[in-house]
Write an enzyme that holds these catalytic residues in place. Structure first.
Site, mmCIF file in Angstrom:
data_model
loop_
_atom_site.group_PDB
_atom_site.id
_atom_site.type_symbol
_atom_site.label_atom_id
_atom_site.label_comp_id
_atom_site.label_asym_id
_atom_site.label_seq_id
_atom_site.Cartn_x
_atom_site.Cartn_y
_atom_site.Cartn_z
ATOM 1 C CB CYS A 192 3.104 -2.712 6.560
ATOM 2 S SG CYS A 192 1.887 -2.308 5.286
ATOM 3 C CG ASP A 236 3.384 -2.524 2.137
ATOM 4 O OD1 ASP A 236 4.587 -2.208 2.252
ATOM 5 O OD2 ASP A 236 2.966 -3.683 2.251
ATOM 6 C CB CYS A 290 3.452 -7.345 1.235
ATOM 7 S SG CYS A 290 1.659 -7.355 1.276
ATOM 8 C CB CYS A 335 -2.436 -7.275 2.056
ATOM 9 S SG CYS A 335 -1.247 -7.752 3.328
HETATM 10 FE FE1 FES Z 1 1.441 -4.074 4.156
HETATM 11 FE FE2 FES Z 1 0.603 -6.345 3.031
HETATM 12 S S1 FES Z 1 1.968 -6.125 4.709
HETATM 13 S S2 FES Z 1 -0.101 -4.346 2.661
#
Ligand code: FES
Length: 129
Positions: A33, A35, A58, A102
């Protein structure tokens, strides 16, 4: 749906920011993602006395890292690395199934920060465990 606790930590994340005197830093990114989280720890007498973090993530990653920092402060290094993703999810009164992953970011970054601290101790006599 997110729990009230998740929303609280998302809207008012605890311990956000860099710790200038940090003696351990861990950074973890999720390639799926994009992140990432960077955790700063200050260790004294084998205990995590300060934790700070920077994040690009997120809402669930922000909330999980926030609550993780609260859980880690005051713990010994062994206790801090033993905090599991499930512990974090439980502390938030649950997460939607699709957001469970996450909780991995913060815990992995914390463990990496502890490893970084231990490596600094090994190579720098000024930093004592
Ligand atoms: Fe990437 Fe939550 S969607 S850490």
């Amino acid at each position: 749906m997110y729990s009230t606790t998740v929303m609280d930590h998302f809207k008012n994340p605890r311990n956000v920011g860099i710790i200038p005197a940090a003696n351990g830093i861990g950074t973890i990114g999720d390639p799926d993602c994009g992140d990432y989280v960077r955790i700063y720890i200050r260790v004294r007498a084998n205990r995590v006395c300060e934790v700070g973090f920077e994040i690009c993530g997120c809402p669930a990653s922000i909330a999980t890292t926030s609550v993780l920092t609260e859980m880690a402060i005051g713990k010994t290094l062994d206790e801090a690395v033993a905090i599991t993703e499930a512990d974090v999810v439980n502390a938030l009164a649950g997460l939607p199934e699709a957001k469970i992953h996450c909780s991995n970011l913060g815990t992995a970054a914390l463990r990496q920060a502890v490893v970084d601290y231990l490596q600094r101790c090994k190579h720098n006599k000024e930093v004592k465990p």
